[in-house]
Structures are given as C-alpha cells and as structure tokens.
Scaffold this active site. Structure first.
Site, mmCIF file in Angstrom:
data_model
loop_
_atom_site.group_PDB
_atom_site.id
_atom_site.type_symbol
_atom_site.label_atom_id
_atom_site.label_comp_id
_atom_site.label_asym_id
_atom_site.label_seq_id
_atom_site.Cartn_x
_atom_site.Cartn_y
_atom_site.Cartn_z
ATOM 1 N N GLY A 10 -11.829 -23.881 -65.801
ATOM 2 C CA GLY A 10 -11.052 -24.169 -64.593
ATOM 3 C C GLY A 10 -10.873 -22.917 -63.749
ATOM 4 N N PHE A 11 -10.183 -23.095 -62.660
ATOM 5 C CA PHE A 11 -9.953 -21.997 -61.705
ATOM 6 C C PHE A 11 -9.188 -20.834 -62.371
ATOM 7 C CE2 PHE A 11 -6.397 -20.985 -58.556
ATOM 8 C CZ PHE A 11 -6.999 -19.813 -58.106
ATOM 9 N N ASP A 31 -12.979 -26.547 -72.798
ATOM 10 C CA ASP A 31 -12.795 -27.323 -71.571
ATOM 11 C C ASP A 31 -13.566 -28.634 -71.730
ATOM 12 O OD1 ASP A 31 -12.077 -26.094 -68.405
ATOM 13 O OD2 ASP A 31 -12.749 -28.154 -68.706
ATOM 14 N N GLY A 36 -12.790 -28.887 -64.577
ATOM 15 C CA GLY A 36 -13.372 -27.542 -64.665
ATOM 16 C C GLY A 36 -14.872 -27.605 -64.429
ATOM 17 N N ASP A 56 -12.288 -31.667 -75.597
ATOM 18 C CA ASP A 56 -11.104 -32.259 -74.982
ATOM 19 C C ASP A 56 -9.918 -31.943 -75.883
ATOM 20 O OD1 ASP A 56 -9.080 -33.898 -74.034
ATOM 21 O OD2 ASP A 56 -10.457 -35.534 -73.528
ATOM 22 N N LEU A 73 -4.096 -23.928 -70.839
ATOM 23 C CA LEU A 73 -4.167 -24.139 -69.389
ATOM 24 C C LEU A 73 -4.845 -25.455 -69.035
ATOM 25 C CD1 LEU A 73 -3.607 -21.012 -69.607
ATOM 26 C CD2 LEU A 73 -4.987 -20.754 -67.564
ATOM 27 N N ARG A 106 -0.932 -23.232 -87.038
ATOM 28 C CA ARG A 106 -1.802 -23.043 -88.212
ATOM 29 C C ARG A 106 -2.245 -21.592 -88.344
ATOM 30 N NH1 ARG A 106 -4.324 -27.784 -86.686
ATOM 31 N NH2 ARG A 106 -6.112 -26.728 -85.769
ATOM 32 N N TYR A 145 2.065 -35.556 -63.324
ATOM 33 C CA TYR A 145 1.927 -34.099 -63.458
ATOM 34 C C TYR A 145 3.282 -33.451 -63.715
ATOM 35 C CZ TYR A 145 0.253 -29.362 -62.454
ATOM 36 O OH TYR A 145 -0.073 -28.023 -62.529
ATOM 37 N N TYR A 159 8.764 -27.149 -80.710
ATOM 38 C CA TYR A 159 7.964 -26.445 -81.729
ATOM 39 C C TYR A 159 8.567 -25.065 -82.005
ATOM 40 C CZ TYR A 159 4.020 -29.515 -82.740
ATOM 41 O OH TYR A 159 3.238 -30.533 -83.208
#
Ligand code: UDP
Length: 307
Positions: A10-11, A31, A36, A56, A73, A106, A145, A159
């Site tokens: 991606g960017f 990615d 991307g 993915d 990201l 992990r 989003y 977490y």
C-alpha cells in the site's frame, strides 16, 4: 530487527518498508493486493532482507524465526475503496487485526496498529486530542472504516490489558505523497490528477471543510518512533496546520502552475467538517515534529505523477 509489515504494497506500507530496510532491518511484507499494488514494491524485489507474501491478514500468518515488531497497516483507506468494499474493510479491521495481534503475541513482538483520525468522526472539538472520544455515526456508510478502526483499537487495548501484548496505536491524519493511486478518490491524488489534465478540480460541497495534511515520510518517522517507545495508548500523528479544501485547491493549482478552476460536487454523507490533530502528545513522548511543508510535499507528489 526482523519485522512484519501488513499492507506492505500500500501507499504508507511501502514507504514504511523502505524506511525499515534503510535502517538495516529485515522486513516481511504482507498484502492481499486488494488495494495495494506490487509496483510499489518492485524496487525491493532484489533485496535479500525483504520478502513479500501475497497474504490476506484475515487468514492466520505463520512465520518461523524471530519477529520483533508487527506493523498492522492492512486495510482499504480511501473512502472510495472502503465504501466499495464494506465487508472486506470490517473483516480487515476485526479478524485481520486479531490475526496480527496473535502473530505478535506468539513471537513476543511489539504490535503497532495503524488507526485513523476517522476514529474522531465528525469531531465536535477542535483540534482533536487523544482524550476526545469522537462523534461517529455508527451506521452510516463510513462506519465500516470509522467503527472498524475503533474496533481495532479496542481489540488492541484488550490484548494489551488481558493478554499482556506490547502494543501501540497510531492515529494517522490525512497522509499524502508519492504512490497514492492517481484514481483512488482521495483529495490530493484527485486534485493533482485534475490539475495535470487541466480540468476543473472537483470540490465536494462548498469546500469550507478542513483537513490537516502530513507528508508520508514524516508519518513513517512517527510510526517508527512510536514503535520504539513504550506508549500503549493512542498517539495522534499528523500535520498540525488546518486548511480548507477550497484553499487546498488553490495550493495545488499554484504548485502545478495551472488555472483550471473548481467545480462543486455534492458533499459525501458524514464527511467530517473540521479535522486537525493536537500533536502535543507525539511531540512530548516521541520528540516528533512533521518537517515537510504542504507546498513542498505537493510539489514532490506532483513530480512523482509526471515521472
Ligand atoms: N474531497 C473533495 N474532492 C475530491 C475528493 C475529496 O473535495 O475529489 C474532499 C472530501 O469531501 C473531504 C476532503 O476532501 O472533505 C478529504 O477527503 P479524502 O477522501 O481525501 O479523505 P477523508 O479525510 O475524507 O478521509
């Protein structure tokens, strides 16, 4: 250091890979190439310290060997992209973030979540500091989003608190620079593309809404600095100077040396009215300060589009 960067093609992700490799780190880039582009990584293909996996993050990722930092990201980021892929966006923020958190846990690695100014929604306070909880429409089209990223923040904090994960959250404000797709719909790629074609710039609404832009190299420095800190709560990273969209259209025309005017189109639903980060926390904790001024950054981005 051996690190994982999701959203590597991606960017921002590709610039982060460049920065980490320049620092002598070994980088594993992930990615799924949904938004991307492999072109963003072509220049790295012969680098022994860089490995790319078309992966993915909604599927678990296994890696042998040590991992020191996981930079998460991966997510569609342009409104046009996430509005076209609402379920994929929610999945990246939820299952995707969880898989990257599990990977970090992990390996006892630091986990950094790329969050967003959209967490503040259509903010009712100005500028937005990290203590502001936001004003988000939870069921509007942008919510995939905004709420996705808010969920990713909540998951990251859970977490951290329950599992002891070593986590960071960066809230990024309107990042721009080379490698943004010309047609990705965001305001600077759109305006620069239009200026280069000498057609009127498409201003949504009356153009009085504001944003605060930050050049990608500055954001990447902030991300790397935050990862190296021990701050688990969110930190704003963005340009401190607010500008209206109409003023931005003028800046682009001045830099591109064209006078193509503007055309007004309908304002998208829930488009935030004002957005400006309070970056006191980043200044204090990270000694971070954006260095590239808007005109210079726009000039660099324009040059990358005409190469
Ligand atoms: N915008 C615009 N014309 C465009 C694209 C965007 O006027 O061609 C406006 C948009 O309505 C918003 C601002 O520019 O107010 C920034 O939009 P962008 O999609 O870049 O990012 P956002 O901050 O909304 O996520």
């Amino acid at each position: 250091m051996r690190v994982v960067v999701s959203g590597a093609a991606g960017f921002i992700g590709s610039h982060l890979c460049d920065r980490l490799l320049a620092d002598g780190q070994e980088v594993i880039g992930l990615d799924n190439l949904s938004t991307g582009r492999v072109e963003n990584l072509h220049h790295l293909q012969d680098r022994a310290e860089f490995r790319f996996f078309r992966h993915d993050i909604c599927e678990p990722f296994q890696s042998d060997g040590r991992i020191d930092v996981v930079y998460n990201l991966a997510c569609p980021a342009s409104p046009r992209d996430y509005l076209a892929a609402p379920l994929e966006t929610l999945a990246a923020c939820s299952e995707g973030t969880r898989n990257m958190l599990e990977l970090a846990l992990r390996h006892r690695a630091t986990f950094l979540q790329a969050s967003t100014s959209e967490a503040y929604g259509d903010a009712l306070v100005q500028p937005q500091s990290e203590t502001y909880w936001g004003n988000v429409n939870p069921i509007g089209p942008r919510s995939v989003y905004d709420e996705g990223k808010r969920y990713a923040e909540a998951l990251t904090m859970a977490y951290h608190r329950e599992r002891g994960a070593d986590t960071r959250i960066a809230r990024l404000f309107n990042v721009y620079g080379p490698r943004m797709k010309r047609g990705d719909g965001r305001v600077l790629p759109a305006f620069l593309d239009q200026a280069l074609r000498a057609v009127p710039l498409t201003v949504f609404g009356d153009g009085s809404q504001t944003r605060s832009f930050c050049y990608v190299s500055d954001i990447v420095e902030g991300i790397v600095g935050l990862a190296a800190s021990d701050e688990a709560t969110p930190v704003n990273l963005g340009g401190p100077d607010e500008i209206t969209v109409l003023e931005l259209a003028k800046v682009v025309q001045t830099v591109a040396d064209v006078d193509c005017g503007v055309t007004h189109l309908e304002l998208p639903q829930d488009d935030p009215n004002r957005r400006q980060p309070d970056i006191a926390k980043a200044r204090r904790l990270l000694r971070w300060e954006p260095e590239v001024d808007l005109r210079h950054g726009v000039r660099l981005m324009l040059a990358s589009y005409v190469e």
